[in-house]
Design an enzyme around this catalytic site. Structure first.
Site, PDB file in Angstrom:
ATOM      1  N   ARG A 128      -9.180  -8.838   4.209  1.00  0.00           N
ATOM      2  CA  ARG A 128      -9.396  -8.302   2.863  1.00  0.00           C
ATOM      3  C   ARG A 128     -10.494  -9.082   2.161  1.00  0.00           C
ATOM      4  O   ARG A 128     -10.614 -10.295   2.360  1.00  0.00           O
ATOM      5  CB  ARG A 128      -8.116  -8.399   2.042  1.00  0.00           C
ATOM      6  CG  ARG A 128      -8.210  -7.694   0.691  1.00  0.00           C
ATOM      7  CD  ARG A 128      -7.025  -8.005  -0.174  1.00  0.00           C
ATOM      8  NE  ARG A 128      -5.774  -7.516   0.372  1.00  0.00           N
ATOM      9  CZ  ARG A 128      -4.568  -7.941  -0.025  1.00  0.00           C
ATOM     10  NH1 ARG A 128      -4.465  -8.862  -0.940  1.00  0.00           N
ATOM     11  NH2 ARG A 128      -3.479  -7.441   0.512  1.00  0.00           N
ATOM     12  N   SER A 142      -4.625  -2.291  -1.036  1.00  0.00           N
ATOM     13  CA  SER A 142      -3.254  -2.357  -1.549  1.00  0.00           C
ATOM     14  C   SER A 142      -3.224  -2.330  -3.082  1.00  0.00           C
ATOM     15  O   SER A 142      -3.757  -1.420  -3.677  1.00  0.00           O
ATOM     16  CB  SER A 142      -2.552  -3.588  -0.982  1.00  0.00           C
ATOM     17  OG  SER A 142      -1.190  -3.542  -1.273  1.00  0.00           O
ATOM     18  N   HIS A 143      -2.685  -3.362  -3.721  1.00  0.00           N
ATOM     19  CA  HIS A 143      -2.512  -3.358  -5.176  1.00  0.00           C
ATOM     20  C   HIS A 143      -3.680  -4.027  -5.893  1.00  0.00           C
ATOM     21  O   HIS A 143      -3.659  -4.153  -7.110  1.00  0.00           O
ATOM     22  CB  HIS A 143      -1.223  -4.101  -5.529  1.00  0.00           C
ATOM     23  CG  HIS A 143      -1.222  -5.503  -4.992  1.00  0.00           C
ATOM     24  ND1 HIS A 143      -0.867  -5.764  -3.684  1.00  0.00           N
ATOM     25  CD2 HIS A 143      -1.586  -6.674  -5.546  1.00  0.00           C
ATOM     26  CE1 HIS A 143      -0.996  -7.075  -3.482  1.00  0.00           C
ATOM     27  NE2 HIS A 143      -1.435  -7.649  -4.583  1.00  0.00           N
ATOM     28  N   LYS A 153      -5.502  -3.174   7.211  1.00  0.00           N
ATOM     29  CA  LYS A 153      -4.229  -3.543   7.816  1.00  0.00           C
ATOM     30  C   LYS A 153      -4.293  -3.110   9.266  1.00  0.00           C
ATOM     31  O   LYS A 153      -4.472  -1.919   9.556  1.00  0.00           O
ATOM     32  CB  LYS A 153      -3.068  -2.850   7.098  1.00  0.00           C
ATOM     33  CG  LYS A 153      -2.853  -3.397   5.695  1.00  0.00           C
ATOM     34  CD  LYS A 153      -1.663  -2.798   4.983  1.00  0.00           C
ATOM     35  CE  LYS A 153      -1.460  -3.530   3.647  1.00  0.00           C
ATOM     36  NZ  LYS A 153      -0.515  -2.863   2.752  1.00  0.00           N
ATOM     37  N   ASP A 190       2.965   1.070  -5.417  1.00  0.00           N
ATOM     38  CA  ASP A 190       1.766   0.238  -5.393  1.00  0.00           C
ATOM     39  C   ASP A 190       0.605   1.048  -4.805  1.00  0.00           C
ATOM     40  O   ASP A 190       0.785   2.201  -4.390  1.00  0.00           O
ATOM     41  CB  ASP A 190       2.012  -1.102  -4.681  1.00  0.00           C
ATOM     42  CG  ASP A 190       1.706  -1.058  -3.201  1.00  0.00           C
ATOM     43  OD1 ASP A 190       2.008  -0.033  -2.567  1.00  0.00           O
ATOM     44  OD2 ASP A 190       1.170  -2.055  -2.665  1.00  0.00           O
ATOM     45  N   ASP A 194      -1.080   1.459  -2.142  1.00  0.00           N
ATOM     46  CA  ASP A 194      -1.048   2.185  -0.864  1.00  0.00           C
ATOM     47  C   ASP A 194       0.363   2.594  -0.463  1.00  0.00           C
ATOM     48  O   ASP A 194       0.599   3.003   0.674  1.00  0.00           O
ATOM     49  CB  ASP A 194      -1.705   1.346   0.241  1.00  0.00           C
ATOM     50  CG  ASP A 194      -0.950   0.061   0.516  1.00  0.00           C
ATOM     51  OD1 ASP A 194      -0.326  -0.484  -0.416  1.00  0.00           O
ATOM     52  OD2 ASP A 194      -0.957  -0.402   1.673  1.00  0.00           O
ATOM     53  N   ASP A 251       3.256   1.053   0.065  1.00  0.00           N
ATOM     54  CA  ASP A 251       4.216   0.335   0.909  1.00  0.00           C
ATOM     55  C   ASP A 251       5.143  -0.542   0.068  1.00  0.00           C
ATOM     56  O   ASP A 251       6.041  -1.179   0.604  1.00  0.00           O
ATOM     57  CB  ASP A 251       3.524  -0.481   2.019  1.00  0.00           C
ATOM     58  CG  ASP A 251       2.555  -1.516   1.487  1.00  0.00           C
ATOM     59  OD1 ASP A 251       2.337  -1.575   0.252  1.00  0.00           O
ATOM     60  OD2 ASP A 251       2.007  -2.277   2.304  1.00  0.00           O
ATOM     61  N   ARG A 252       4.930  -0.570  -1.260  1.00  0.00           N
ATOM     62  CA  ARG A 252       5.845  -1.303  -2.133  1.00  0.00           C
ATOM     63  C   ARG A 252       6.265  -0.416  -3.295  1.00  0.00           C
ATOM     64  O   ARG A 252       5.472   0.368  -3.806  1.00  0.00           O
ATOM     65  CB  ARG A 252       5.177  -2.572  -2.676  1.00  0.00           C
ATOM     66  CG  ARG A 252       4.831  -3.559  -1.555  1.00  0.00           C
ATOM     67  CD  ARG A 252       4.411  -4.908  -2.101  1.00  0.00           C
ATOM     68  NE  ARG A 252       3.271  -4.822  -2.968  1.00  0.00           N
ATOM     69  CZ  ARG A 252       3.249  -5.256  -4.232  1.00  0.00           C
ATOM     70  NH1 ARG A 252       4.312  -5.795  -4.787  1.00  0.00           N
ATOM     71  NH2 ARG A 252       2.151  -5.143  -4.946  1.00  0.00           N
ATOM     72  N   HIS A 293       8.695  -4.494  -0.910  1.00  0.00           N
ATOM     73  CA  HIS A 293       8.658  -3.887   0.431  1.00  0.00           C
ATOM     74  C   HIS A 293      10.107  -3.602   0.835  1.00  0.00           C
ATOM     75  O   HIS A 293      10.942  -4.513   0.830  1.00  0.00           O
ATOM     76  CB  HIS A 293       8.096  -4.862   1.470  1.00  0.00           C
ATOM     77  CG  HIS A 293       6.622  -5.071   1.430  1.00  0.00           C
ATOM     78  ND1 HIS A 293       5.725  -4.188   1.988  1.00  0.00           N
ATOM     79  CD2 HIS A 293       5.877  -6.078   0.924  1.00  0.00           C
ATOM     80  CE1 HIS A 293       4.488  -4.642   1.821  1.00  0.00           C
ATOM     81  NE2 HIS A 293       4.556  -5.789   1.179  1.00  0.00           N
TER      82      HIS A 293
HETATM   83 ZN   LIG Z   1       0.633  -2.306  -0.655  1.00  0.00          ZN
END
Ligand SMILES: [Zn+2]
Length: 460
Positions: free
Chosen positions: A14, A105-106, A115, A239, A241, A243-244, A326
């Site tokens: 990242r 992500s966030h 990822k 979030d 993407d 995943d949270r 998560h």
């Molecule tokens: Zn995420």
């Protein structure tokens, strides 16, 4: 080729789009990942799924990455603009050797990242370093790869819908923060039987409303207000993407990740009594107690989604969750963290319960705790401090050292762990009462001030 060290991190790659992620570097990353996968799979031909998020920089990164992967002989199955869980699903559904999700992500829009996954698990920190090494030494293999478009979003939605059964309509506010959740999460919730009020539901990768992180108080202000204003049962934030997950109860309270884990654990334990439930070292003792009270076996593990998934797969643990939001579903699911599935499941749980969400949260034991406190130090010093804490407290108390050190006091606990990604020691403490917490904080302060750290920003 030179590789900036700070972008090859513990869980992903990242960086800042304009400074760190040039076309050349991303092309090299694509070739290095395909090379790594060909070695790992022991095969000339590898199939890799590829997805990307809503950020303005994602299409450029996708093109460069695809070029690199193809040049190294990979068959690239492009699943399109998707949330991360859809990419994870594609890896299973299309039986690929691995996959890449392009997402920051966030983080703010000037960031983006990758990822990387091998089979059904994220690459470990050491594997990410191997990929970096391939770039540094330019040890790329070459081949004649191809790119195919393989959208799976419709199938993913059918799959989720087939696994969720609401007993009645549940009223919900959804805030995907203009990010990947705005693609279809609202429609899917509606389809499974929720009545959805939508906030910030237009896709806009500059995130004009707020940062896409629904576990931070500052970014759930609109969600909390709206939930109370129109009197619904639950507010759900996703979030960047997906995943949270973050959730707000009907009184407008933000629910913490460990509390949410407890609610889902109860549902899991109702279906499969006696199983183990995984949670991370930052979680409240209330979660452990609630798992036991519902006949389950608490299983504490390291913080970090890749650690959790790996462990759950090894041990056959059906459900787990982290403070960070998560949530991992292995029982009748695919074993990945999926906030869209979690959102639908939460509505199902509410539709079947006599209790409101606030009543569920109030039924958990409640303790006094600090937020996550960050102590800035150096890369070497963070490991030393944790090692010294293990020694010092280990002689005096029971400690758990699966990730940093978690000290068990008579009336509470404290955690000191080295951040995986920054020169920071992360600290958290919890006491049965406010005065128990004060005593624990004092003891930690004494330990740290003897080592030259006088100021602890407990309430930061
Ligand atoms: Zn995420």
């Amino acid at each position: 080729m030179e590789t900036p060290g700070h972008i090859f991190r513990e869980y992903d790659v990242r960086g800042l789009v304009d400074e760190d992620l040039s076309d050349d570097l991303v092309r090299a990353l694509g070739s290095a990942f395909a090379t790594f996968m060909r070695r790992a799979a022991g095969s000339e031909v590898v199939t890799l799924a590829l997805g990307w998020d809503v950020r303005p920089s994602s299409p450029r990164l996708r093109d460069a990455l695809t070029e690199g992967m193809i040049a190294a002989g990979a068959r690239v199955l492009d699943v399109g603009l998707v949330p991360t869980p859809v990419l994870y699903y594609a890896c299973h559904r299309l039986e690929t050797d691995g996959g890449v999700m392009i997402t920051g992500s966030h983080n703010p829009p000037e960031y983006n990242g990758f990822k990387l996954g091998y089979r059904d698990l994220p690459l470990s920190g050491a594997e990410i370093q191997q990929v970096r090494e391939i770039i540094t030494t330019e040890a790329f293999v070459s081949g004649a790869g191809i790119r195919e478009e393989r959208p799976v979003t419709d199938e993913y939605c059918d799959m989720v819908a087939s696994k969720v059964n609401l007993e009645r309509e549940v009223r919900v506010v959804l805030d995907p923060a203009n990010a990947c959740g705005a693609l279809f999460a609202g429609d899917l919730l509606q389809r499974v039987g929720a009545r959805v009020d939508r906030l910030h539901d237009d896709v806009d990768g500059t995130f004009p409303s707020h940062h896409p992180d629904p576990t931070v108080d500052a970014y759930v202000v609109d969600l909390r207000r709206r939930v109370v204003e129109i009197d619904v049962e639950v507010g759900i934030g996703l979030d960047g993407d997906c995943d949270r997950i973050g959730a707000v109860d009907e009184t407008g309270r933000l629910i913490r990740g460990d509390q949410l884990t407890a609610i889902f654990a109860r549902d899991q334990l109702r279906r499969t009594p006696g199983v183990r439930i995984l949670y991370d070292v930052k979680s409240s003792r209330a979660l452990e107690e609630d798992i036991r009270a519902h006949g389950g076996v608490p299983f504490m593990w390291k913080t970090g989604h890749s650690h959790a998934k790996r462990k759950m797969k090894e041990e056959g643990i059906p459900f787990g969750g982290e403070m960070s939001g998560h949530l991992f579903f292995f029982d009748d699911y695919w074993g990945f963290d999926d906030a869209i599935f979690a959102a639908c499941k939460l509505c199902e749980i509410l539709s079947r319960s006599e209790m409101s969400l606030a009543a569920m949260i109030d039924s958990l034991n409640s303790y006094s705790s600090t937020p996550e406190v960050r102590i800035e130090t150096t890369e070497e010093r963070k490991w030393e401090l944790v090692r010294e804490a293990k020694e010092w407290f280990g002689e005096r108390y029971d400690t758990v050292d699966i990730d940093g050190v978690r000290i068990t006091f008579e009336k509470g606990w404290a955690l000191l762990r080295a951040s995986n990604t920054q020169p920071v020691v992360v600290l958290r403490a919890e006491g049965q009462s406010e005065s128990d917490l004060t005593a624990i904080k004092l003891e930690i302060e004494r330990f740290l001030s003897a080592r030259g750290i006088a100021e602890i920003p407990w309430n930061a």
